[in-house]
Design a protein around this motif. Structure first.
Motif, short mmCIF file in Angstrom:
data_model
loop_
_atom_site.label_atom_id
_atom_site.label_comp_id
_atom_site.label_asym_id
_atom_site.label_seq_id
_atom_site.Cartn_x
_atom_site.Cartn_y
_atom_site.Cartn_z
N LEU A 35 1.06 -1.50 -0.27
CA LEU A 35 0.15 0.28 0.13
C LEU A 35 1.36 1.62 -0.03
O LEU A 35 0.94 1.96 -0.54
CB LEU A 35 -0.85 -0.19 1.35
CG LEU A 35 -1.65 0.75 1.35
CD1 LEU A 35 -3.01 1.15 -0.20
CD2 LEU A 35 -2.71 1.12 2.59
N VAL A 36 1.71 0.99 1.03
CA VAL A 36 2.72 2.37 0.91
C VAL A 36 3.32 2.08 -0.71
O VAL A 36 3.57 3.45 -0.97
CB VAL A 36 3.96 2.13 2.17
CG1 VAL A 36 5.30 3.19 1.72
CG2 VAL A 36 2.91 1.82 3.20
N VAL A 37 3.91 1.68 -1.07
CA VAL A 37 4.63 1.45 -2.32
C VAL A 37 3.69 2.80 -3.22
O VAL A 37 3.63 3.22 -4.37
CB VAL A 37 5.22 0.31 -2.59
CG1 VAL A 37 5.74 0.26 -4.46
CG2 VAL A 37 6.27 -0.12 -1.88
N VAL A 38 2.14 1.62 -3.30
CA VAL A 38 1.50 2.69 -4.18
C VAL A 38 1.10 3.57 -4.02
O VAL A 38 1.23 4.96 -5.27
CB VAL A 38 -0.06 1.58 -4.49
CG1 VAL A 38 -0.61 2.54 -5.06
CG2 VAL A 38 0.27 -0.18 -4.51
N VAL A 39 0.73 4.12 -3.07
CA VAL A 39 1.12 4.94 -2.85
C VAL A 39 2.10 6.31 -3.04
O VAL A 39 1.80 7.15 -3.60
CB VAL A 39 -0.01 5.47 -1.29
CG1 VAL A 39 -0.12 6.96 -0.52
CG2 VAL A 39 -1.32 5.41 -0.84
N ALA A 40 2.84 6.17 -2.79
CA ALA A 40 4.70 6.62 -2.59
C ALA A 40 4.97 7.02 -4.01
O ALA A 40 4.66 7.67 -4.70
CB ALA A 40 5.40 6.50 -2.12
N THR B 116 1.76 7.04 -6.80
CA THR B 116 0.92 7.91 -7.29
C THR B 116 1.46 9.20 -6.98
O THR B 116 1.36 9.87 -8.25
CB THR B 116 -0.08 7.54 -6.37
OG1 THR B 116 -0.65 6.08 -6.47
CG2 THR B 116 -1.74 7.83 -7.19
N LEU B 117 1.82 9.80 -5.80
CA LEU B 117 2.22 10.37 -5.24
C LEU B 117 3.56 11.46 -6.08
O LEU B 117 3.20 12.65 -6.29
CB LEU B 117 2.27 10.54 -3.90
CG LEU B 117 1.46 10.43 -3.07
CD1 LEU B 117 1.64 10.55 -1.50
CD2 LEU B 117 0.36 12.36 -3.14
N ALA B 118 3.98 9.78 -6.38
CA ALA B 118 5.48 10.70 -7.56
C ALA B 118 4.86 10.89 -8.63
O ALA B 118 6.04 12.24 -8.71
CB ALA B 118 7.16 10.00 -7.46
N ILE B 119 4.26 10.38 -9.43
CA ILE B 119 3.75 10.76 -10.18
C ILE B 119 2.91 12.04 -10.76
O ILE B 119 3.25 13.11 -11.30
CB ILE B 119 3.40 9.76 -10.57
CG1 ILE B 119 3.54 8.21 -10.87
CG2 ILE B 119 2.39 9.32 -12.19
CD1 ILE B 119 2.89 7.19 -11.64
N GLY B 120 2.43 12.35 -9.66
CA GLY B 120 1.44 13.37 -9.04
C GLY B 120 1.90 14.74 -9.39
O GLY B 120 2.99 15.86 -9.36
N VAL B 121 3.55 14.56 -8.59
CA VAL B 121 4.69 15.39 -8.26
C VAL B 121 4.87 15.88 -9.70
O VAL B 121 5.23 16.82 -9.73
CB VAL B 121 5.42 14.95 -7.72
CG1 VAL B 121 6.44 16.28 -6.72
CG2 VAL B 121 4.61 15.30 -5.57
N GLN B 122 5.01 15.33 -10.74
CA GLN B 122 5.95 15.43 -12.37
C GLN B 122 4.98 16.32 -12.73
O GLN B 122 5.49 16.82 -13.43
CB GLN B 122 5.77 13.97 -12.72
CG GLN B 122 6.85 12.36 -11.92
CD GLN B 122 8.25 13.72 -11.81
OE1 GLN B 122 8.94 14.23 -12.68
NE2 GLN B 122 8.82 13.35 -10.86
#
Lengths: 230, 81
Positions: free
Chosen positions: A8-13, A15-21
């Protein structure tokens, strides 16, 4: 269970990393925050609100309702802590716990400067960074530091017992009074009068709100500390 | 220089946040969390938000640390395994 949590942590992280791009860079002029209401605040904020500090203009004027409900939230937090069953009262607390001489000396040395800095932040807040919330945070930290060295009864003497409930509720009460005054003067709740001849009234309303946020916020932080410690 | 500062601060934030989550001793966790708050305060200052930095230092690093310490003192020091 642990494997699922890690996944779950990996998936959320990810997703956030893609969003930050996709975020615009910090200084991009075409970023959405610069071409919606923000641009108007910067262009016309001083003229529309009569405040020289744009942060203050947004806090008290454009986003006045936000700020009003924020102080109610802080007050509600204190009310919830006060409603908890208590271990003992201030009256039967020991006079002062033994405190390290280093802590005692440093707090005594710094207390007047912290108080001065908080007051400066409060009354210079209209032209420089600062204002009610910052001053309130510093007052709260000062109350907690003094509470640590003075003991419970000594700290309880800092704020007179009869005035305490009024000071704890100072920010919501002042907001209610200023909002009602604004209503009477302008016809809109929490409205600030725009007429040049009411300039002094508008300044007084803003100052009253800032002072109440600082005093109320500081006393609430101190009271949270005292109530939890008692 | 500025990018280097940001990188070091972000690495420190990440390290302290992970350390808080991993700490079994709750007093250690509270002290690490206070360190996290102070680091964040430097980031705010560096990002040009001194008013947020002041609040972070006073509340994030100061008052919440004391409140957490009181809460630990009134409950138990070790996290339940």
């Amino acid at each position: 269970m642990k494997g699922w949590a890690l996944a779950l942590v990996v998936v959320v992280a990810a997703t956030l990393a893609i969003g930050v791009q996709g975020l615009p860079t910090h200084d991009a002029p075409e970023a959405p925050i610069h071409d919606h209401v923000g641009a108007r605040y910067v262009e016309r904020g001083v003229e529309e609100t009569g405040m020289r500090n744009l942060v203050g203009a947004v806090l008290l004027n454009y986003r006045g309702f936000d700020t009003m409900v924020e102080v109610v939230v802080i007050f509600t937090a204190l009310a919830a802590v006060l409603a908890l069953p208590r271990a003992g009262s201030v009256a039967d607390a020991p006079e002062a716990l033994p405190v390290s001489p280093v802590v005692l000396f440093v707090v005594r040395l710094l207390a007047p400067f912290i108080a001065l800095f908080a007051i400066a932040l409060l009354f210079r807040g209209h032209v420089s960074p600062g204002g009610g919330f910052q001053a309130g945070a510093l007052f709260g930290a000062l109350f907690v530091a003094l509470g640590l060295v003075l003991g419970r009864r000594g700290a309880a003497r800092l704020v007179p017992e009869r005035a305490r409930p009024w000071l704890q509720a100072a920010a919501p009460l002042t907001f209610a009074a200023v909002a009602a005054l604004g209503w009477a003067l302008t016809g809109s709740f929490l409205g600030f009068p725009q007429a040049p001849e009411l300039h002094a009234v508008r300044e007084a309303m803003a100052l009253a709100l800032e002072v109440a946020i600082a005093v109320g916020g500081g006393v609430i932080l101190g009271s949270l500390f005292q109530t939890m410690e008692a | 220089m500025s990018d280097l500062f940001d990188a070091v601060m972000l690495a420190l934030l990440l390290a302290t946040a992970l350390a808080v989550a991993r700490a079994r001793d709750l007093v250690a966790a509270v002290v690490l969390f206070s360190m996290y708050g102070l680091t964040l305060c430097l980031v705010w200052q560096h990002r040009g938000a001194p008013d947020v930095a002041i609040t972070e230092a006073a509340v994030g690093a100061g008052v919440t640390t004391v409140l957490f310490l009181i809460a630990v003192a009134r409950t138990r020091r070790e996290e339940r395994r």
